[in-house]
Scaffold this motif. Sequence first.
Motif, PDB file in Angstrom:
ATOM      1  N   ARG A  25       0.807  -1.184   0.199  1.00 37.09           N
ATOM      2  CA  ARG A  25      -0.042  -0.132  -0.150  1.00 37.09           C
ATOM      3  C   ARG A  25       0.905   1.364  -0.100  1.00 37.09           C
ATOM      4  O   ARG A  25       0.546   2.113  -0.757  1.00 37.09           O
ATOM      5  N   LYS A  26       1.983   1.352   0.996  1.00 37.87           N
ATOM      6  CA  LYS A  26       2.845   2.576   0.771  1.00 37.87           C
ATOM      7  C   LYS A  26       3.459   2.613  -0.510  1.00 37.87           C
ATOM      8  O   LYS A  26       3.670   3.862  -0.857  1.00 37.87           O
ATOM      9  N   GLU A  27       3.929   1.668  -1.215  1.00 39.12           N
ATOM     10  CA  GLU A  27       4.477   1.765  -2.730  1.00 39.12           C
ATOM     11  C   GLU A  27       3.470   2.224  -3.534  1.00 39.12           C
ATOM     12  O   GLU A  27       3.763   2.969  -4.339  1.00 39.12           O
ATOM     13  N   ALA A  28       2.168   1.752  -3.604  1.00 36.31           N
ATOM     14  CA  ALA A  28       1.073   2.479  -4.439  1.00 36.31           C
ATOM     15  C   ALA A  28       0.806   3.667  -4.073  1.00 36.31           C
ATOM     16  O   ALA A  28       0.893   4.454  -5.055  1.00 36.31           O
ATOM     17  N   THR A  29       0.991   4.168  -2.728  1.00 34.17           N
ATOM     18  CA  THR A  29       0.864   5.552  -2.328  1.00 34.17           C
ATOM     19  C   THR A  29       1.917   6.292  -3.114  1.00 34.17           C
ATOM     20  O   THR A  29       1.632   7.601  -3.686  1.00 34.17           O
ATOM     21  N   LYS A  30       2.998   5.822  -2.945  1.00 33.15           N
ATOM     22  CA  LYS A  30       4.172   6.580  -3.651  1.00 33.15           C
ATOM     23  C   LYS A  30       4.077   6.880  -5.050  1.00 33.15           C
ATOM     24  O   LYS A  30       4.456   7.728  -5.684  1.00 33.15           O
ATOM     25  N   LEU A  31       3.429   5.653  -5.513  1.00 33.79           N
ATOM     26  CA  LEU A  31       3.329   5.490  -7.233  1.00 33.79           C
ATOM     27  C   LEU A  31       2.152   6.542  -7.561  1.00 33.79           C
ATOM     28  O   LEU A  31       2.457   7.426  -8.563  1.00 33.79           O
ATOM     29  N   LEU A  32       1.378   6.852  -6.773  1.00 39.88           N
ATOM     30  CA  LEU A  32       0.317   7.918  -7.232  1.00 39.88           C
ATOM     31  C   LEU A  32       0.780   9.391  -7.042  1.00 39.88           C
ATOM     32  O   LEU A  32       0.216  10.199  -7.687  1.00 39.88           O
ATOM     33  N   LYS A  33       2.062   9.454  -6.539  1.00 39.52           N
ATOM     34  CA  LYS A  33       2.392  10.835  -6.484  1.00 39.52           C
ATOM     35  C   LYS A  33       3.299  11.154  -7.686  1.00 39.52           C
ATOM     36  O   LYS A  33       3.821  12.413  -7.760  1.00 39.52           O
ATOM     37  N   VAL A  44       2.137   8.597 -15.107  1.00 34.57           N
ATOM     38  CA  VAL A  44       1.854   7.138 -14.744  1.00 34.57           C
ATOM     39  C   VAL A  44       0.622   6.654 -15.750  1.00 34.57           C
ATOM     40  O   VAL A  44      -0.408   7.547 -15.810  1.00 34.57           O
ATOM     41  N   ARG A  45       0.876   5.526 -16.350  1.00 35.11           N
ATOM     42  CA  ARG A  45      -0.369   5.151 -17.188  1.00 35.11           C
ATOM     43  C   ARG A  45      -1.657   5.085 -16.506  1.00 35.11           C
ATOM     44  O   ARG A  45      -1.597   4.687 -15.216  1.00 35.11           O
ATOM     45  N   PRO A  46      -2.923   5.366 -16.981  1.00 39.57           N
ATOM     46  CA  PRO A  46      -3.967   5.328 -16.352  1.00 39.57           C
ATOM     47  C   PRO A  46      -4.315   3.920 -15.822  1.00 39.57           C
ATOM     48  O   PRO A  46      -4.930   3.943 -14.713  1.00 39.57           O
ATOM     49  N   ASP A  47      -4.035   2.913 -16.500  1.00 41.24           N
ATOM     50  CA  ASP A  47      -4.469   1.468 -15.890  1.00 41.24           C
ATOM     51  C   ASP A  47      -3.654   1.565 -14.548  1.00 41.24           C
ATOM     52  O   ASP A  47      -4.016   0.712 -13.686  1.00 41.24           O
ATOM     53  N   HIS A  48      -2.194   1.671 -14.886  1.00 41.17           N
ATOM     54  CA  HIS A  48      -1.345   1.634 -13.674  1.00 41.17           C
ATOM     55  C   HIS A  48      -1.778   2.558 -12.419  1.00 41.17           C
ATOM     56  O   HIS A  48      -2.101   1.976 -11.126  1.00 41.17           O
ATOM     57  N   ARG A  49      -2.235   3.752 -12.669  1.00 39.21           N
ATOM     58  CA  ARG A  49      -2.788   4.573 -11.540  1.00 39.21           C
ATOM     59  C   ARG A  49      -4.003   3.922 -10.968  1.00 39.21           C
ATOM     60  O   ARG A  49      -4.155   4.151  -9.898  1.00 39.21           O
ATOM     61  N   LYS A  50      -4.993   3.562 -11.655  1.00 37.09           N
ATOM     62  CA  LYS A  50      -6.368   2.826 -11.273  1.00 37.09           C
ATOM     63  C   LYS A  50      -5.852   1.627 -10.603  1.00 37.09           C
ATOM     64  O   LYS A  50      -6.508   1.505  -9.237  1.00 37.09           O
ATOM     65  N   LEU A  51      -4.909   0.924 -10.621  1.00 39.09           N
ATOM     66  CA  LEU A  51      -4.539  -0.228  -9.888  1.00 39.09           C
ATOM     67  C   LEU A  51      -4.106   0.240  -8.662  1.00 39.09           C
ATOM     68  O   LEU A  51      -4.104  -0.279  -7.244  1.00 39.09           O
ATOM     69  N   ALA A  52      -2.933   1.139  -8.697  1.00 37.46           N
ATOM     70  CA  ALA A  52      -2.375   1.732  -7.490  1.00 37.46           C
ATOM     71  C   ALA A  52      -3.333   2.261  -6.469  1.00 37.46           C
ATOM     72  O   ALA A  52      -3.108   2.154  -5.390  1.00 37.46           O
ATOM     73  N   LEU A  53      -4.572   3.025  -6.991  1.00 35.19           N
ATOM     74  CA  LEU A  53      -5.708   3.603  -6.248  1.00 35.19           C
ATOM     75  C   LEU A  53      -5.990   2.430  -5.457  1.00 35.19           C
ATOM     76  O   LEU A  53      -6.351   2.660  -4.232  1.00 35.19           O
ATOM     77  N   LEU A  54      -6.465   1.311  -6.097  1.00 39.71           N
ATOM     78  CA  LEU A  54      -7.223   0.319  -5.518  1.00 39.71           C
ATOM     79  C   LEU A  54      -6.332  -0.323  -4.345  1.00 39.71           C
ATOM     80  O   LEU A  54      -6.603  -0.702  -3.338  1.00 39.71           O
ATOM     81  N   VAL A  55      -4.864  -0.519  -4.860  1.00 36.48           N
ATOM     82  CA  VAL A  55      -4.009  -0.974  -3.684  1.00 36.48           C
ATOM     83  C   VAL A  55      -3.806  -0.161  -2.565  1.00 36.48           C
ATOM     84  O   VAL A  55      -3.840  -0.574  -1.294  1.00 36.48           O
ATOM     85  N   ALA A  56      -3.578   1.132  -2.694  1.00 36.07           N
ATOM     86  CA  ALA A  56      -3.404   2.016  -1.714  1.00 36.07           C
ATOM     87  C   ALA A  56      -4.444   2.304  -0.530  1.00 36.07           C
ATOM     88  O   ALA A  56      -4.267   2.488   0.292  1.00 36.07           O
ATOM     89  N   ASN A  57      -5.747   2.089  -1.199  1.00 36.56           N
ATOM     90  CA  ASN A  57      -7.020   2.300  -0.513  1.00 36.56           C
ATOM     91  C   ASN A  57      -7.673   0.978   0.282  1.00 36.56           C
ATOM     92  O   ASN A  57      -8.508   0.781   0.862  1.00 36.56           O
TER      93      ASN A  57
END
Length: 217
Positions: A45-53, A57-70
């Motif tokens: 989750r921490k890694e996903a939150t970092k990626l969102l910043k 970032v590709r839209p599909d990667h951002r969508k997945l990162a948002l799911l993981v972070a939350n």
Amino acid sequence: MSYIKVSYEVCSTPWHTKKMLQKLKQYDRLGFDTETQGVYTKAQRKEATKLLKEENVRPDHRKLALLVANNSGLSFPSLVRVTHFIFGISESESVILITQHPQEEFMIWNWIAEYKGLLLIHNTLFDLKLMYHRIGKFPEFYEDTQLLAKCLVNNADVWKAKVGLKDLMGSYYNPKWTLMEDYEPTNLKDPDFLDYAGIDGGAVVKLYENLEEHCNE
């Protein structure tokens, strides 16, 4: 003030869990609660939150990162694993079953579906949503203590009409119970967390008894 002290027994292996479920069959009424964690680790989750910043970032990667972070123990059932099943035997006695594999979780859910006694659950919308997602069944007999309390507590001021378990039962148990913040401990046998879980089981039974007494009056 003297608080209710809850003693509890913990089972953390499939063999001990099966033995305990056989014992629990003898009770005609049990409090019930679950503790859950998100399927993604805190590090993920921490890694996903970092990626969102990051930018670009590709839209599909951002969508997945948002799911993981939350992700958390309150996410959609497919993104949650049950770590503790808690059964309240009385206001001062509970049983905690720790599950570390999906097979153990399914075994307990199926036992609950076949249990012939009355299951007392505070907020069935959460626990039974998990159960139905897992096995497509509900308990045979159950009461929602939160809904029962809601029928009796009626006030225009929201803060006076709270029916959370800790709001209703916090005065009966150790105040530390209401201050628990880490609902996803790394160590599933953390003593403080087990104390918290054990009180949950007893508090549901105590609340139901209080509601019964009030209605009988």
